[in-house]
Design an enzyme around this catalytic site. Structure first.
Site, PDB file in Angstrom:
ATOM      1  N   ARG A   1       0.854  -1.187   0.000  1.00 44.34           N
ATOM      2  CA  ARG A   1       0.000   0.000   0.000  1.00 44.34           C
ATOM      3  C   ARG A   1       0.889   1.237   0.000  1.00 44.34           C
ATOM      4  O   ARG A   1       1.890   1.299   0.730  1.00 44.34           O
ATOM      5  CB  ARG A   1      -0.895   0.032   1.238  1.00 44.34           C
ATOM      6  CG  ARG A   1      -2.097  -0.887   1.190  1.00 44.34           C
ATOM      7  CD  ARG A   1      -3.150  -0.436   0.173  1.00 44.34           C
ATOM      8  NE  ARG A   1      -4.311  -1.307   0.158  1.00 44.34           N
ATOM      9  CZ  ARG A   1      -4.440  -2.406  -0.592  1.00 44.34           C
ATOM     10  NH1 ARG A   1      -3.456  -2.765  -1.409  1.00 44.34           N
ATOM     11  NH2 ARG A   1      -5.539  -3.127  -0.557  1.00 44.34           N
TER      12      ARG A   1
ATOM     13  N   GLU B   1      -4.014   7.033  -4.869  1.00 55.39           N
ATOM     14  CA  GLU B   1      -4.431   6.382  -6.123  1.00 55.39           C
ATOM     15  C   GLU B   1      -5.775   6.914  -6.586  1.00 55.39           C
ATOM     16  O   GLU B   1      -6.634   7.178  -5.751  1.00 55.39           O
ATOM     17  CB  GLU B   1      -4.524   4.863  -5.901  1.00 55.39           C
ATOM     18  CG  GLU B   1      -3.168   4.268  -5.614  1.00 55.39           C
ATOM     19  CD  GLU B   1      -3.210   2.745  -5.418  1.00 55.39           C
ATOM     20  OE1 GLU B   1      -4.219   2.125  -5.781  1.00 55.39           O
ATOM     21  OE2 GLU B   1      -2.229   2.216  -4.899  1.00 55.39           O
TER      22      GLU B   1
ATOM     23  N   HIS C   1      -1.291  -0.474  -9.827  1.00 57.60           N
ATOM     24  CA  HIS C   1      -1.876  -1.373  -8.813  1.00 57.60           C
ATOM     25  C   HIS C   1      -2.384  -2.670  -9.453  1.00 57.60           C
ATOM     26  O   HIS C   1      -3.587  -2.943  -9.467  1.00 57.60           O
ATOM     27  CB  HIS C   1      -3.015  -0.668  -8.054  1.00 57.60           C
ATOM     28  CG  HIS C   1      -3.396  -1.365  -6.778  1.00 57.60           C
ATOM     29  ND1 HIS C   1      -3.864  -0.697  -5.684  1.00 57.60           N
ATOM     30  CD2 HIS C   1      -3.369  -2.676  -6.422  1.00 57.60           C
ATOM     31  CE1 HIS C   1      -4.124  -1.557  -4.708  1.00 57.60           C
ATOM     32  NE2 HIS C   1      -3.827  -2.770  -5.143  1.00 57.60           N
TER      33      HIS C   1
HETATM   34  C1  8YV Z   1      -6.717  -6.126  -4.997  1.00 59.13           C
HETATM   35  C2  8YV Z   1      -5.029  -5.619  -3.194  1.00 59.13           C
HETATM   36  O1  8YV Z   1      -6.747  -6.205  -6.359  1.00 59.13           O
HETATM   37  O2  8YV Z   1      -6.190  -7.435  -2.245  1.00 59.13           O
HETATM   38  C3  8YV Z   1      -5.573  -6.406  -2.065  1.00 59.13           C
HETATM   39  O3  8YV Z   1      -5.363  -5.982  -0.920  1.00 59.13           O
HETATM   40  O4  8YV Z   1      -4.303  -4.732  -2.997  1.00 59.13           O
HETATM   41  C4  8YV Z   1      -5.299  -5.870  -4.618  1.00 59.13           C
HETATM   42  O5  8YV Z   1      -4.422  -6.814  -5.069  1.00 59.13           O
HETATM   43  C5  8YV Z   1      -7.660  -5.065  -4.542  1.00 59.13           C
HETATM   44  O6  8YV Z   1      -7.510  -4.763  -3.208  1.00 59.13           O
HETATM   45  C6  8YV Z   1      -9.070  -5.464  -4.815  1.00 59.13           C
HETATM   46  O7  8YV Z   1      -9.967  -4.792  -3.977  1.00 59.13           O
END
Ligand code: 8YV
Length: 328
Positions: free
Chosen positions: A243, A272, A290
């Protein structure tokens, strides 16, 4: 008498196979054109839904959850990270929250390794050169990068993804260092010959590459702060597929601009989808949108986890992936 099917509101377009099953099982409202919900639409959704299926692009802050109707009992988030949801507010309102861990581990570790290699070996820069028609042929000293083999990788957050990354990096000849809230059992450390650093500061001064693989929580916000980034040596690289908030992005930008570190591979950002244009100007930075877990197989598996969460909940059982457990 037939029970009313629960109203499930899904905020983004999911793979067809998942949407079809959601329609079969529930009174599902889909978002066919995939336009992200604004705050007003989120409030409207939580006011009506029995179950909400959000993603990382939906900010479910306390103010939004305050609009939830009493019937909203489950937020089955599509994704592993839950930092977009105010978990305390959900808990206070008796709303269970589930996520989809485990099924995107390997894809995200693959992407982290790819991004690390891309950054160290200047893949983005090389591709841009070729596409711009500016490549004028091979030379012994052009496009020299940094060899991964023999370098020290410092993993911040040795959970599922961190561990999967460690296995990959070992295969590329890197040595594994890690910082984690808890030390791993000796046998798991031994599998990748990992060195545990209780102090993050100490680890940062000793590694060649840092990879952020921990979740964003209040405790990890700006964990890689301006002060800590200064501990890195000038040849060090920073990779982030977790993140954006875990790194002080302004301080990272400054370190890159001043060449206090060698480069960064970023899949995630603090604001983002906005990326500081100064980051995009730096050849030493590889930027991705992402996409760490973005495989069709992974997205279907995530959808399956969401289906399992909703179905078990509706049937009166505890879903396996509870982040906020409420009722049972
Ligand atoms: C997802 C992600 O695509 O799962 C996670 O925490 O960061 C990503 O890989 C995204 O969050 C989908 O909501």
């Amino acid at each position: 008498m037939q029970r009313r099917r629960p109203l499930v509101i899904v905020t983004r377009k999911l793979p067809d196979i998942i949407e079809t099953r959601l329609m079969e099982l529930f009174d599902a409202r889909l978002n066919r054109d995939d336009r992200p919900f604004g705050e007003a639409e989120l409030k409207e959704a939580v006011a009506k839904a029995d179950v909400l299926v959000p993603t990382v692009t939906d900010r479910l802050a306390a103010g939004v959850l305050a609009a939830a109707g009493p019937q909203l009992k489950l937020i089955a988030s599509f994704g592993t990270g839950v930092d977009h949801i105010d978990l305390d507010a959900a808990k206070a309102r008796g709303i269970m929250v589930t996520n989809t861990p485990g099924v995107l581990t390997e894809d995200t570790a693959d992407m982290t390794m790819a991004l690390m290699l891309a950054t160290m070996r200047r893949l983005g820069e090389g591709e841009r050169l070729v596409r711009a028609g500016e490549w004028d042929g091979w030379s012994p000293t052009s496009m020299l990068g940094t060899r991964a083999g023999g370098k020290r990788l410092g993993i911040v957050g040795m959970g599922r993804i961190g561990t999967a990354l460690a296995h990959r990096a070992r295969a590329f000849g890197m040595s594994i260092h890690y910082h984690n809230r808890r030390r791993l059992p000796a046998e798991r450390e031994a599998l990748v010959e990992a060195t545990f650093w209780e102090g993050l500061d100490q680890m940062l001064t000793h590694v060649d590459v840092v990879s952020v693989n921990c979740p964003h929580t209040p405790a990890t916000y700006h964990l890689l702060s301006a002060r800590r980034l200064k501990l890195l040596r000038p040849h060090a690289f920073v990779i982030n597929t977790a993140r954006g908030e875990v790194i002080d992005e302004a301080a990272l930008l400054q370190a890159l601009e001043r060449r206090e570190i060698a480069g960064a591979g970023l899949d995630v950002y603090e604001r983002e989808p906005n990326i500081d244009p100064r980051l995009l100007k730096l050849e030493s930075v590889v930027c991705l949108p992402h996409m760490g877990s973005a495989t069709l197989e992974g997205r279907i598996a995530m959808g399956e986890r969401v289906l399992i969460s909703i179905r078990t909940f509706v049937d009166g059982h505890n879903p396996p992936d509870r982040v906020v457990a409420t009722m049972f």
